[in-house]
Motif scaffolding. Structure first.
Motif, PDB file in Angstrom:
ATOM      1  N   GLY A 147       0.770  -1.248   0.054  1.00  0.00           N
ATOM      2  CA  GLY A 147       0.061  -0.052   0.006  1.00  0.00           C
ATOM      3  C   GLY A 147       0.981   1.247  -0.265  1.00  0.00           C
ATOM      4  N   TYR A 148       2.054   1.339   0.820  1.00  0.00           N
ATOM      5  CA  TYR A 148       2.805   2.306   0.653  1.00  0.00           C
ATOM      6  C   TYR A 148       3.900   2.305  -0.466  1.00  0.00           C
ATOM      7  N   GLN A 149       4.087   0.967  -1.178  1.00  0.00           N
ATOM      8  CA  GLN A 149       5.054   1.098  -2.179  1.00  0.00           C
ATOM      9  C   GLN A 149       6.435   1.376  -1.675  1.00  0.00           C
ATOM     10  N   TYR A 150       6.720   0.608  -0.391  1.00  0.00           N
ATOM     11  CA  TYR A 150       7.714   0.868   0.442  1.00  0.00           C
ATOM     12  C   TYR A 150       8.677   0.199   0.064  1.00  0.00           C
ATOM     13  N   PHE A 151       8.951  -0.881  -0.696  1.00  0.00           N
ATOM     14  CA  PHE A 151      10.155  -1.614  -1.042  1.00  0.00           C
ATOM     15  C   PHE A 151      11.017  -0.875  -1.773  1.00  0.00           C
ATOM     16  N   ASP A 152      10.908  -0.118  -2.709  1.00  0.00           N
ATOM     17  CA  ASP A 152      12.165   0.607  -3.213  1.00  0.00           C
ATOM     18  C   ASP A 152      12.599   1.709  -2.245  1.00  0.00           C
ATOM     19  N   GLU A 153      11.681   2.600  -1.493  1.00  0.00           N
ATOM     20  CA  GLU A 153      12.108   3.228  -0.620  1.00  0.00           C
ATOM     21  C   GLU A 153      13.244   2.538   0.678  1.00  0.00           C
ATOM     22  N   ALA A 154      12.715   1.430   1.024  1.00  0.00           N
ATOM     23  CA  ALA A 154      13.445   0.594   2.172  1.00  0.00           C
ATOM     24  C   ALA A 154      14.735   0.171   1.494  1.00  0.00           C
ATOM     25  N   GLY A 155      14.425  -0.281   0.131  1.00  0.00           N
ATOM     26  CA  GLY A 155      15.790  -0.825  -0.518  1.00  0.00           C
ATOM     27  C   GLY A 155      16.941   0.357  -0.911  1.00  0.00           C
ATOM     28  N   LYS A 156      16.434   1.457  -0.829  1.00  0.00           N
ATOM     29  CA  LYS A 156      17.380   2.691  -1.117  1.00  0.00           C
ATOM     30  C   LYS A 156      18.006   3.269   0.191  1.00  0.00           C
ATOM     31  N   THR A 157      17.240   2.907   1.436  1.00  0.00           N
ATOM     32  CA  THR A 157      17.674   3.584   2.616  1.00  0.00           C
ATOM     33  C   THR A 157      18.238   2.568   3.529  1.00  0.00           C
ATOM     34  N   PHE A 158      17.312   1.966   4.593  1.00  0.00           N
ATOM     35  CA  PHE A 158      17.734   1.377   5.524  1.00  0.00           C
ATOM     36  C   PHE A 158      18.153  -0.177   5.189  1.00  0.00           C
ATOM     37  N   PHE A 159      17.501  -0.676   4.219  1.00  0.00           N
ATOM     38  CA  PHE A 159      18.099  -1.964   3.643  1.00  0.00           C
ATOM     39  C   PHE A 159      18.821  -1.811   2.323  1.00  0.00           C
ATOM     40  N   LYS A 160      19.753  -0.801   1.937  1.00  0.00           N
ATOM     41  CA  LYS A 160      20.172  -0.559   0.728  1.00  0.00           C
ATOM     42  C   LYS A 160      21.172  -1.530   0.305  1.00  0.00           C
ATOM     43  N   ARG A 161      21.867  -2.370   1.431  1.00  0.00           N
ATOM     44  CA  ARG A 161      23.056  -3.334   1.222  1.00  0.00           C
ATOM     45  C   ARG A 161      22.426  -4.504   1.033  1.00  0.00           C
ATOM     46  N   ASN A 162      23.032  -5.254   0.069  1.00  0.00           N
ATOM     47  CA  ASN A 162      22.896  -6.838  -0.333  1.00  0.00           C
ATOM     48  C   ASN A 162      23.180  -7.683   0.954  1.00  0.00           C
ATOM     49  N   THR A 163      22.763  -8.941   1.042  1.00  0.00           N
ATOM     50  CA  THR A 163      22.987  -9.560   2.376  1.00  0.00           C
ATOM     51  C   THR A 163      22.744 -11.053   1.968  1.00  0.00           C
ATOM     52  N   LYS A 164      23.277 -11.643   2.961  1.00  0.00           N
ATOM     53  CA  LYS A 164      22.987 -13.155   2.869  1.00  0.00           C
ATOM     54  C   LYS A 164      22.635 -13.728   4.029  1.00  0.00           C
ATOM     55  N   ILE A 165      22.084 -14.755   4.196  1.00  0.00           N
ATOM     56  CA  ILE A 165      21.711 -15.276   5.416  1.00  0.00           C
ATOM     57  C   ILE A 165      23.005 -16.061   6.232  1.00  0.00           C
ATOM     58  N   ARG A 166      22.953 -15.909   7.500  1.00  0.00           N
ATOM     59  CA  ARG A 166      23.901 -16.258   8.264  1.00  0.00           C
ATOM     60  C   ARG A 166      23.846 -17.785   8.688  1.00  0.00           C
ATOM     61  N   GLY A 167      25.219 -18.640   8.494  1.00  0.00           N
ATOM     62  CA  GLY A 167      25.196 -19.961   8.286  1.00  0.00           C
ATOM     63  C   GLY A 167      25.047 -20.222   9.937  1.00  0.00           C
ATOM     64  N   SER A 168      24.326 -21.188  10.496  1.00  0.00           N
ATOM     65  CA  SER A 168      24.414 -21.534  12.037  1.00  0.00           C
ATOM     66  C   SER A 168      25.548 -22.303  12.419  1.00  0.00           C
ATOM     67  N   GLY A 169      25.677 -23.321  11.130  1.00  0.00           N
ATOM     68  CA  GLY A 169      26.696 -24.450  11.436  1.00  0.00           C
ATOM     69  C   GLY A 169      26.240 -25.474  12.368  1.00  0.00           C
ATOM     70  N   LEU A 170      25.128 -25.411  12.608  1.00  0.00           N
ATOM     71  CA  LEU A 170      24.427 -26.433  13.643  1.00  0.00           C
ATOM     72  C   LEU A 170      24.084 -27.865  13.134  1.00  0.00           C
ATOM     73  N   ILE A 171      23.811 -27.971  11.851  1.00  0.00           N
ATOM     74  CA  ILE A 171      23.445 -28.886  10.933  1.00  0.00           C
ATOM     75  C   ILE A 171      24.813 -29.497  10.166  1.00  0.00           C
ATOM     76  N   ASP A 172      25.230 -28.745   9.532  1.00  0.00           N
ATOM     77  CA  ASP A 172      26.448 -28.928   8.556  1.00  0.00           C
ATOM     78  C   ASP A 172      27.420 -27.728   8.815  1.00  0.00           C
ATOM     79  N   ASN A 173      28.666 -27.796   9.186  1.00  0.00           N
ATOM     80  CA  ASN A 173      29.306 -26.658   9.180  1.00  0.00           C
ATOM     81  C   ASN A 173      30.474 -26.879   8.441  1.00  0.00           C
ATOM     82  N   ILE A 174      30.723 -27.823   7.291  1.00  0.00           N
ATOM     83  CA  ILE A 174      31.795 -27.859   6.548  1.00  0.00           C
ATOM     84  C   ILE A 174      31.393 -26.863   5.212  1.00  0.00           C
TER      85      ILE A 174
END
Length: 842
Positions: A147-174
């Motif tokens: 409704g706010y068309q907030y995806f682009d604005e957030a992606g250009k401001t407080f979520f402007k950097r690409n990221t990845k999921i943190r690996g927990s190493g609990l199931i597989d850590n190799i």
């Protein structure tokens, strides 16, 4: 106890589900959207719905905990929710955090919307990021963000950097084997990076390309410029620059591989670019432009191509004759400056603004005033102020123009003035829109085009066919200096003798369509790409359609023709998304509201032509006749798909609408023979309609169900559900629910306008007493017929037990206890005395 048994049952289910997932696909994480409060307060996960989410997190029955954090609306509030004693999550999940499981925060975006504090999203996100064990966010819900068309604005401001999921190493850590990375310089602004996986890999995995300004890889801080999931084969990514970036040194690149558990490899060997060219800044646009005539109380707005050193503009800004700068306000990206003056400019005076070489970007490069690629030359713009303004605004154009012009009952009235008018004098309640002795509510949209005001008007409700409509202003409209109009706005027009039997929205331009930039299509030609854009805006939209703030939006197409090109066309294409799935046949007329800029450029619709099996015909695309944009402001544009004379020329060989069905391809803009070389149009409410001639069917008033008196306690909100019935209308009339209180001690908010929608009643802290609540439902058909009811809300002091609340809607509750032996209770509510049948099935 029963409570322990229920809690144990839920835990066993979660535990079993996790085991099942791990057996089949161990890389799939199980998370739970737990209640926001674990085991504190009246409404909590542990005691109210028997979720022991902390236990699940600590013991590994889930891999990620994602609480629904609806109760907090400030950054400090979220900090307290995360770790502030036993009434917070931190103390209860220390083991899960220590083990390395993922925790993400779930702000209630719909709550921020409802409380009109949407702008707190960055504050909340940044507050939560101060906790090292917060891994990310999920927002409730997608609908609010859409409704706010907030995806682009957030992606250009407080979520402007690409990221990845943190690996927990609990199931597989190799970690997987690292890939290699090769770099190829295409030109000084483009580098092709090729990632080649290790030969030992045979399954799909993730690959990340990092970019750094130093010659060492840090996967925690360096920018991820690409993240890719695919087979273990080489792939390429091009890192491109415009020359307007702030950095002008070397970049270093490295690639890593990540398996499906997000274990990350070591980095590849570093690849290195040459120093990047960073061009001198230029002035992209100025208001006023060269040769403009402006009011004496105007601001000067300058937009630059690069991030500027904001302290240098005052040193390099010269105004002749002298004018006193009161303030310079910069946009957050430091690319646009608004210069205000006090006192104002002098009447009927020629001015010259000069920006000299003291104006610099953040790399200390002086402006390139004439855009020849060499820094240090000045930018100038000449303009003139209007003569002494002692007269009020005058209407320059109007649509409809005369009483004899038959206007479509859905079209928009446009009134253009010779100067800017004071928006405070355009008041909806002071605009009379009358027919057949009835006055209806009108929705005004005031915009500025070329320093002149344009006022568009349209009622929320339908207007009758073949009727005289009178529009008049009950108050005095003034210019920005307070001069009133000498001739009041008062005119009459006549409506066409056709009404709408069907209306189907294709795209309301609130974000459901995947519209592309003008350069995306290969058919687009003859434009300056950097100055041609597609986007959404909330400050200009077709009036009379949206009742809620989230829907008050439109899209814009910004264009700049390349005069050196022989052909000029923008094909603004829409990728596969909900608007493109609608099958269209020639019984429909396609319509769109277009805010014209008077440029004489040509507008059109573009449809894919399909066979019955969904494949393209040989023509591929059909378009309508090209419409010259010879108007300013909002206007209804349409293409009758069943009229063979309205088929235009684009790709089609035969220009016949002989396909089985059609799907939306996009919108077209073509350069006219004598037209503006750059500008911006807006589009809203793209839809399919059917019409019929003659008088519209009789409209009927809705019938609103009576509502009983009710009770609550101080500062405790309650919900009501206004319910109404209405005869179905051929064109599907909308409705509007209005709820008011006779005291400021009770606030109301309407969350929808269909029958049964939620309305919140919020007694304010300190208010105790009686409030009369009035509920109105308006049928937005011809005449705005309505029905009204009212009831008494009694607000008692805190700490007192209110009277038993009468139900406001039908409700059947879960039986309790369950399981049971030998009896159980089943509670139900009905809003009025009635016969009831309760059936229990085995």
């Amino acid at each position: 106890s029963w409570e322990d048994w229920w809690r144990w049952s839920v835990t066993e289910f979660v535990k079993s589900l996790h085991d099942s997932i791990q057996t089949v696909k161990p890389w799939v994480r199980l998370s739970v959207a737990a209640l926001g409060k674990y085991n504190w307060s009246d409404w909590q996960g542990y005691g109210s719905v028997y979720q022991d989410a902390a236990l699940w997190f600590n013991e590994g029955y889930i891999d990620q905990l994602t609480p629904m954090s609806y109760h907090w609306t400030t950054g400090d509030g979220f900090k307290g929710m995360l770790d502030n004693g036993t009434s917070s999550w931190g103390p209860w999940i220390r083991k899960g955090i220590s083990d390395g499981r993922l925790f993400s925060v779930g702000p209630g975006s719909y709550i921020l919307d409802k409380q009109k504090i949407w702008n707190r999203h960055p504050e909340i996100v940044n507050a939560c990021r101060t906790f090292t064990w917060v891994d990310g966010f999920q927002f409730f819900s997608y609908g609010s963000w859409k409704g706010y068309q907030y995806f682009d604005e957030a992606g250009k401001t407080f979520f402007k950097r690409n990221t990845k999921i943190r690996g927990s190493g609990l199931i597989d850590n190799i970690p997987p084997a690292n890939p290699s990375l090769a770099i190829l310089k295409i030109d000084s602004l483009n580098y092709q990076l090729t990632v080649t996986p290790s030969v030992s890999k045979t399954e799909k995995q993730w690959y990340a390309i990092y970019r750094s300004t130093d010659d060492s890889l840090d996967v925690k801080t360096d920018d991820i410029i690409d993240i890719h999931f695919g087979d273990p084969v080489s792939y390429s990514f091009t890192d491109s620059y415009t020359g307007n970036q702030d950095y002008n040194g070397k970049y270093y690149y490295a690639a890593t591989a990540l398996d499906r558990f997000w274990n990350e490899s070591n980095g590849s060997a570093l690849a290195e670019s040459d120093p990047l060219p960073s061009f001198a800044p230029i002035v992209v646009s100025s208001t006023p432009s060269e040769g403009d005539t402006i009011p004496v109380n105007s601001d000067i707005v300058l937009t630059f191509s690069k991030t500027m050193d904001v302290n240098t503009l005052s040193q390099g800004l010269l105004i002749e004759p002298t004018a006193t700068v009161a303030s310079i306000k910069w946009s957050t990206d430091a690319k646009t400056a608004t210069v205000q003056f006090d006192p104002s400019f002098t009447f009927d005076t020629a001015y010259k603004i000069t920006l000299n070489s003291n104006v610099k970007d953040i790399n200390s490069r002086s402006i390139d005033g004439n855009g020849d690629g060499t820094e240090g030359d000045s930018f100038t713009v000449n303009f003139r102020t209007l003569a002494v303004d002692l007269t009020g605004p005058v209407v320059q154009f109007q649509f409809p123009t005369t009483e004899d012009e038959y206007m479509d009952v859905e079209d928009v009235i446009a009134i253009g003035f010779d100067e800017q008018i004071n928006k405070q004098t355009v008041i909806a309640d002071q605009i009379s829109f009358q027919y057949n002795g009835r006055n209806v509510v009108v929705d005004p949209m005031l915009t500025v085009h070329n320093n002149r005001s344009v006022l568009n008007l349209r009622p929320f409700s339908r207007i009758p066919t073949n009727s005289d409509i009178r529009v008049s202003f009950l108050n005095s409209v003034t210019d920005t200096l307070g001069n009133p109009m000498t001739s009041p706005i008062d005119f009459t027009f006549h409506t066409a003798n056709s009404y709408y039997t069907e209306k189907k929205t294709v795209d309301a331009f609130t974000g459901s369509g995947l519209w592309q930039e003008p350069e995306y299509s290969g058919s687009t030609t003859g434009i300056i790409g950097s100055l041609s854009n597609f986007g959404y805006i909330a400050t200009n939209y077709a009036p009379g359609y949206a009742l809620d703030a989230a829907s008050k939006k439109s899209a814009f197409i910004e264009y700049a023709w390349d005069d050196s090109s022989a052909t000029h066309l923008i094909r603004d294409h829409i990728n596969a998304s909900p608007p493109t799935t609608i099958n269209i046949d020639t019984t429909y007329t396609i319509q769109c509201f277009v805010y014209g800029d008077g440029s004489q450029n040509l507008f059109n619709f573009s449809l894919y032509e399909k066979k019955s099996d969904g494949t393209y015909t040989s023509d591929i695309i059909e378009v309508g006749t090209w419409t010259p944009i010879d108007w300013i402001g909002w206007k209804l544009v349409e293409w009758d798909l069943g009229d063979a004379t309205q088929v235009g020329d684009f790709i089609s060989a035969n220009r016949n609408m002989d396909g089985h069905h059609y799907n939306l391809d996009g919108l077209l803009l073509k350069k006219g023979e004598t037209c503006a070389s750059k500008g911006k149009i807006f589009v809203d409410e793209l839809r399919l309609v059917k019409k019929a001639s003659g008088p519209e069917p009789e409209n009927h008033a809705p019938v609103l169900q009576a509502m009983r008196d009710t009770t609550t306690v101080e500062a405790k909100q309650i919900k009501i559900y206004p319910t109404y019935t209405d005869d179905p209308e051929p064109s599907g009339d909308a409705h509007r629910i209005i709820v008011t209180s006779d005291t400021t001690g009770v606030k109301t908010s309407v969350m929808g306008h269909t029958s049964g929608s939620i309305v919140y009643l919020r007694p304010q802290t300190g208010f105790v007493g009686i409030a009369t609540i009035v509920v109105i439902v308006k049928d937005l058909g011809v005449g705005e017929l309505s029905d009204t009811t009212s009831f008494i809300l009694t607000v008692t002091p805190l700490g007192t037990a209110p009277e038993t609340l009468l139900p406001t809607k039908w409700e059947l509750s879960q039986n309790f206890p369950n399981p049971f032996n030998p009896t159980t209770k089943i509670r139900f509510n009905i809003p009025k005395r009635d016969m009831v049948r309760l059936a229990v099935y085995d």
